[in-house]
Design a protein around this motif. Structure first.
Motif, PDB file in Angstrom:
ATOM      1  N   PRO A  53       0.731  -1.240   0.075  1.00 38.55           N
ATOM      2  CA  PRO A  53      -0.145   0.133  -0.082  1.00 38.55           C
ATOM      3  C   PRO A  53       0.908   1.341   0.007  1.00 38.55           C
ATOM      4  O   PRO A  53       1.949   1.200   0.664  1.00 38.55           O
ATOM      5  CB  PRO A  53      -0.815  -0.134   1.228  1.00 38.55           C
ATOM      6  CG  PRO A  53      -0.798  -1.716   1.511  1.00 38.55           C
ATOM      7  CD  PRO A  53       0.659  -2.023   1.199  1.00 38.55           C
ATOM      8  N   LEU A  54       0.270   2.394  -0.582  1.00 43.01           N
ATOM      9  CA  LEU A  54       1.116   3.578  -0.725  1.00 43.01           C
ATOM     10  C   LEU A  54       0.602   4.609   0.426  1.00 43.01           C
ATOM     11  O   LEU A  54      -0.289   4.603   0.920  1.00 43.01           O
ATOM     12  CB  LEU A  54       0.818   4.306  -2.056  1.00 43.01           C
ATOM     13  CG  LEU A  54       1.223   3.471  -3.175  1.00 43.01           C
ATOM     14  CD1 LEU A  54       0.537   4.264  -4.570  1.00 43.01           C
ATOM     15  CD2 LEU A  54       2.561   3.243  -3.485  1.00 43.01           C
ATOM     16  N   THR A  55       1.505   5.452   0.753  1.00 38.85           N
ATOM     17  CA  THR A  55       1.451   6.339   1.915  1.00 38.85           C
ATOM     18  C   THR A  55       1.099   7.445   1.187  1.00 38.85           C
ATOM     19  O   THR A  55       1.270   7.775   0.058  1.00 38.85           O
ATOM     20  CB  THR A  55       2.665   6.386   2.849  1.00 38.85           C
ATOM     21  OG1 THR A  55       3.806   7.022   2.031  1.00 38.85           O
ATOM     22  CG2 THR A  55       3.059   5.219   3.310  1.00 38.85           C
ATOM     23  N   PRO A  56       0.435   8.523   1.884  1.00 38.05           N
ATOM     24  CA  PRO A  56       0.087   9.959   1.516  1.00 38.05           C
ATOM     25  C   PRO A  56       1.445  10.464   0.452  1.00 38.05           C
ATOM     26  O   PRO A  56       2.416  10.197   1.197  1.00 38.05           O
ATOM     27  CB  PRO A  56      -0.160  10.684   2.536  1.00 38.05           C
ATOM     28  CG  PRO A  56      -0.666   9.786   3.266  1.00 38.05           C
ATOM     29  CD  PRO A  56      -0.029   8.410   3.412  1.00 38.05           C
ATOM     30  N   GLY A  57       1.263  10.992  -0.423  1.00 39.60           N
ATOM     31  CA  GLY A  57       2.403  11.780  -1.197  1.00 39.60           C
ATOM     32  C   GLY A  57       2.124  11.953  -2.788  1.00 39.60           C
ATOM     33  O   GLY A  57       0.869  11.767  -3.110  1.00 39.60           O
ATOM     34  N   HIS A  58       3.069  12.319  -3.196  1.00 39.76           N
ATOM     35  CA  HIS A  58       2.926  12.687  -4.734  1.00 39.76           C
ATOM     36  C   HIS A  58       3.702  11.765  -5.760  1.00 39.76           C
ATOM     37  O   HIS A  58       4.666  11.174  -5.624  1.00 39.76           O
ATOM     38  CB  HIS A  58       3.800  14.193  -4.943  1.00 39.76           C
ATOM     39  CG  HIS A  58       3.710  14.591  -6.240  1.00 39.76           C
ATOM     40  ND1 HIS A  58       4.201  15.723  -6.715  1.00 39.76           N
ATOM     41  CD2 HIS A  58       3.192  14.397  -7.341  1.00 39.76           C
ATOM     42  CE1 HIS A  58       4.228  15.994  -8.026  1.00 39.76           C
ATOM     43  NE2 HIS A  58       3.291  15.235  -8.471  1.00 39.76           N
ATOM     44  N   TYR A  59       2.432  11.347  -6.800  1.00 36.97           N
ATOM     45  CA  TYR A  59       2.824  10.066  -7.459  1.00 36.97           C
ATOM     46  C   TYR A  59       2.509  10.411  -9.099  1.00 36.97           C
ATOM     47  O   TYR A  59       2.035  11.092  -9.167  1.00 36.97           O
ATOM     48  CB  TYR A  59       2.113   8.859  -7.027  1.00 36.97           C
ATOM     49  CG  TYR A  59       2.235   8.292  -5.497  1.00 36.97           C
ATOM     50  CD1 TYR A  59       3.357   7.331  -5.170  1.00 36.97           C
ATOM     51  CD2 TYR A  59       1.716   8.969  -4.487  1.00 36.97           C
ATOM     52  CE1 TYR A  59       3.581   6.885  -4.213  1.00 36.97           C
ATOM     53  CE2 TYR A  59       1.875   8.686  -3.205  1.00 36.97           C
ATOM     54  CZ  TYR A  59       2.491   7.692  -3.088  1.00 36.97           C
ATOM     55  OH  TYR A  59       2.932   7.100  -1.803  1.00 36.97           O
ATOM     56  N   ARG A  60       3.307   9.539  -9.901  1.00 39.74           N
ATOM     57  CA  ARG A  60       2.840   9.633 -11.078  1.00 39.74           C
ATOM     58  C   ARG A  60       2.936   8.161 -11.764  1.00 39.74           C
ATOM     59  O   ARG A  60       3.769   7.636 -11.408  1.00 39.74           O
ATOM     60  CB  ARG A  60       3.662  10.557 -12.108  1.00 39.74           C
ATOM     61  CG  ARG A  60       5.268  10.045 -12.264  1.00 39.74           C
ATOM     62  CD  ARG A  60       6.154  10.874 -13.034  1.00 39.74           C
ATOM     63  NE  ARG A  60       7.387  10.536 -13.181  1.00 39.74           N
ATOM     64  CZ  ARG A  60       8.312  11.505 -13.362  1.00 39.74           C
ATOM     65  NH1 ARG A  60       7.915  12.657 -13.761  1.00 39.74           N
ATOM     66  NH2 ARG A  60       9.422  11.030 -13.676  1.00 39.74           N
ATOM     67  N   LEU A  61       1.902   7.862 -12.703  1.00 40.34           N
ATOM     68  CA  LEU A  61       1.669   6.895 -13.385  1.00 40.34           C
ATOM     69  C   LEU A  61       2.011   7.032 -14.691  1.00 40.34           C
ATOM     70  O   LEU A  61       1.350   7.846 -15.452  1.00 40.34           O
ATOM     71  CB  LEU A  61       0.306   6.554 -13.107  1.00 40.34           C
ATOM     72  CG  LEU A  61      -0.268   5.098 -13.537  1.00 40.34           C
ATOM     73  CD1 LEU A  61       0.461   3.999 -12.771  1.00 40.34           C
ATOM     74  CD2 LEU A  61      -1.738   4.797 -13.271  1.00 40.34           C
ATOM     75  N   THR A  62       2.918   6.199 -15.387  1.00 39.98           N
ATOM     76  CA  THR A  62       3.394   6.493 -16.679  1.00 39.98           C
ATOM     77  C   THR A  62       3.105   5.117 -17.580  1.00 39.98           C
ATOM     78  O   THR A  62       3.527   4.220 -17.222  1.00 39.98           O
ATOM     79  CB  THR A  62       4.841   6.960 -16.910  1.00 39.98           C
ATOM     80  OG1 THR A  62       5.142   8.007 -16.203  1.00 39.98           O
ATOM     81  CG2 THR A  62       5.143   7.105 -18.388  1.00 39.98           C
ATOM     82  N   ALA A  63       2.416   5.377 -18.693  1.00 37.95           N
ATOM     83  CA  ALA A  63       1.897   4.233 -19.730  1.00 37.95           C
ATOM     84  C   ALA A  63       2.740   4.528 -20.878  1.00 37.95           C
ATOM     85  O   ALA A  63       2.586   5.624 -21.643  1.00 37.95           O
ATOM     86  CB  ALA A  63       0.406   4.392 -19.648  1.00 37.95           C
ATOM     87  N   GLU A  64       3.392   3.499 -21.440  1.00 38.84           N
ATOM     88  CA  GLU A  64       4.474   3.662 -22.624  1.00 38.84           C
ATOM     89  C   GLU A  64       3.366   3.175 -23.887  1.00 38.84           C
ATOM     90  O   GLU A  64       3.700   2.139 -24.543  1.00 38.84           O
ATOM     91  CB  GLU A  64       5.481   2.727 -22.521  1.00 38.84           C
ATOM     92  CG  GLU A  64       6.599   3.082 -21.327  1.00 38.84           C
ATOM     93  CD  GLU A  64       6.963   4.476 -21.196  1.00 38.84           C
ATOM     94  OE1 GLU A  64       7.224   4.983 -22.479  1.00 38.84           O
ATOM     95  OE2 GLU A  64       7.201   4.801 -20.195  1.00 38.84           O
ATOM     96  N   ILE A  65       2.476   4.400 -24.288  1.00 37.40           N
ATOM     97  CA  ILE A  65       1.721   4.005 -25.242  1.00 37.40           C
ATOM     98  C   ILE A  65       2.161   4.122 -26.732  1.00 37.40           C
ATOM     99  O   ILE A  65       1.763   3.494 -27.554  1.00 37.40           O
ATOM    100  CB  ILE A  65       0.224   4.958 -25.268  1.00 37.40           C
ATOM    101  CG1 ILE A  65       0.700   6.389 -25.363  1.00 37.40           C
ATOM    102  CG2 ILE A  65      -0.362   4.699 -24.010  1.00 37.40           C
ATOM    103  CD1 ILE A  65      -0.250   7.280 -25.416  1.00 37.40           C
ATOM    104  N   GLY A  66       3.204   4.591 -26.818  1.00 31.41           N
ATOM    105  CA  GLY A  66       4.079   4.540 -28.268  1.00 31.41           C
ATOM    106  C   GLY A  66       4.567   3.299 -28.495  1.00 31.41           C
ATOM    107  O   GLY A  66       4.103   3.185 -29.754  1.00 31.41           O
TER     108      GLY A  66
END
Length: 105
Positions: A53-66
């Motif tokens: 599980p993730l704690t509170p914070g700033h995240y980013r999710l990246t999908a390699e669609i190319g």
């Protein structure tokens, strides 16, 4: 603690986008730190992105669609799609879907 799942739909075909590489990172004072990665299944879903599980914070999710479009022999404008998000409080589940096409996301 919170969890994240994702789903990718190719809106140009109306089908799930399978085989898309996805990474999850967390921002900290030193920059972006990789947490996990995976690939969408035949239904375009990635359910095991946050084994812990993730704690509170700033995240980013990246999908390699190319890479996804190139593998299908389709031209595309974007190489990746990214969701930048903040988890303010622990304890929730977040489902962050991507809607993609060769010229948008």
């Amino acid at each position: 603690m919170s969890t994240v799942t994702t789903h990718i739909l190719d809106t140009a075909t109306g089908k799930p986008a399978s085989g898309v590489a996805i990474s999850l990172e967390q921002n900290n004072p030193e920059g972006w730190f990789p947490l996990s990665q995976g690939e969408t299944d035949s239904d375009g879903r990635l359910k095991t992105l946050t084994p812990e599980p993730l704690t509170p914070g700033h995240y980013r999710l990246t999908a390699e669609i190319g890479d996804y479009f190139a593998a299908a022999g389709r031209d595309a404008l974007y190489l990746s799609a990214q969701i930048d998000f903040v988890i303010a409080e622990a304890g929730s589940h977040f489902h962050l879907p991507f809607l993609i096409s060769p010229w948008s996301w």
